[in-house]
Design an enzyme around this catalytic site. Structure first.
Site, mmCIF file in Angstrom:
data_model
loop_
_atom_site.group_PDB
_atom_site.id
_atom_site.type_symbol
_atom_site.label_atom_id
_atom_site.label_comp_id
_atom_site.label_asym_id
_atom_site.label_seq_id
_atom_site.Cartn_x
_atom_site.Cartn_y
_atom_site.Cartn_z
ATOM 1 N N GLU A 55 -3.878 12.201 9.327
ATOM 2 C CA GLU A 55 -3.797 10.762 9.066
ATOM 3 C C GLU A 55 -3.802 10.061 10.415
ATOM 4 O O GLU A 55 -2.901 10.267 11.241
ATOM 5 C CB GLU A 55 -2.528 10.416 8.290
ATOM 6 N N ASP A 66 5.924 0.755 8.969
ATOM 7 C CA ASP A 66 6.280 1.718 10.020
ATOM 8 C C ASP A 66 7.720 1.557 10.473
ATOM 9 O O ASP A 66 8.192 0.443 10.736
ATOM 10 C CB ASP A 66 5.359 1.567 11.226
ATOM 11 N N TYR A 178 -0.868 9.015 -2.315
ATOM 12 C CA TYR A 178 0.178 9.048 -1.292
ATOM 13 C C TYR A 178 1.482 8.591 -1.945
ATOM 14 O O TYR A 178 1.631 7.436 -2.313
ATOM 15 C CB TYR A 178 -0.214 8.121 -0.141
#
Length: 266
Positions: A55, A66, A178
């Protein structure tokens, strides 16, 4: 079939099916961190250590998904001059060894337009695209554009995703689904949530593609536990980015970690 003639969607499927592990291993790489050349070396070390896919993150100024480790790496990459074009070139080189799934925030995709961005992905042999801040309601056009180019649009689901929405997301997933192991941002955790097995079971029931799990996996033991819980793929990010940041030889440091995780999944 040669990887030269496979579509990106086909390359991802082959990587999951042919990993030789209980779950395919997909390390996360921040493109351009600490600089473009070193990030390529880190990606090569992932492949050397036994990664099945990678990724590849594009640094962005406001990375809402993040955690602090990856956020800091992105900030440093931008300060070092990383660009979308430079990161895509890293991806092109890594694609010679394993499928590359690009992770880019929506502004970077909307900027050039879906068609132009899709063409860039094809030109750099990128197999899939993750856009973490693109909601389901806005994915249809991008899915159509990418599918016409053989590129997988990989959506995310969370433990809190309602059943009806999960069904719709899973039906549109390409490449893999995911599955976020926890609510919140990326980052290392002391242990995986005990409810992970149930989250993965729900996700798998919603889709025909493999289910990969990420967010919070940072040790070989956690990678093995994710496979035990039913994950077809394991995504590891913050631990590897932190190792690269702390080491005098980032490539060697991450190769050792990826190798240990790969062994744990066999």
């Amino acid at each position: 079939m040669s990887t030269e003639t496979q579509t990106g969607i086909e390359r991802i499927a082959a990587a999951f099916a042919g990993s030789g592990k209980r779950a395919a291993l997909m390390p996360y790489l921040m493109g351009g961190f600490p600089d473009l050349e070193t990030s390529l070396a880190i990606g090569e070390a992932y492949a050397d250590g036994g990664a099945d896919l990678v990724e590849l993150g594009v640094p962005f100024s406001d990375p809402l998904a993040d955690g602090p480790v990856i956020h800091e790496a992105g900030t440093r990459a931008l300060a070092a001059g990383a660009t979308v074009a430079g990161v895509l070139e890293v991806g092109r080189k890594l694609s010679e060894r394993l499928p590359v799934v690009l992770m880019a925030y929506a502004n970077l995709v909307y900027g050039p337009g879906f068609e132009a961005f899709g063409d860039q992905l094809v030109a750099h042999r990128i197999s899939g695209l993750i856009v973490p801040d693109l909601p389901l309601e806005e994915q249809a056009t991008l899915l159509e554009v990418l599918e016409a180019r053989g590129i997988a649009l990989v959506p995310l689901v969370a433990p809190t995703t309602p059943e009806e929405r999960l069904t719709r997301i899973g039906a549109g997933a390409r490449g893999f689904l995911y599955t976020v192991s926890v609510t919140g941002t990326t980052g290392e955790r002391a242990a995986l949530d005990d409810r992970l097995g149930g989250v993965l079971t729900r996700a798998a029931a919603s889709t025909d593609v493999p289910v990969a799990v990420g967010f919070g996996i940072g040790t070989p033991e956690q990678a093995r536990a994710a496979a035990d819980a039913g994950a077809a793929g394991v995504i590891v990010g913050s631990r590897l980015v932190r190792a690269a940041a702390e080491a005098s030889d980032p490539a060697a440091a991450v190769r050792e970690l990826v190798s240990a995780m790969s062994d744990a999944l066999r």
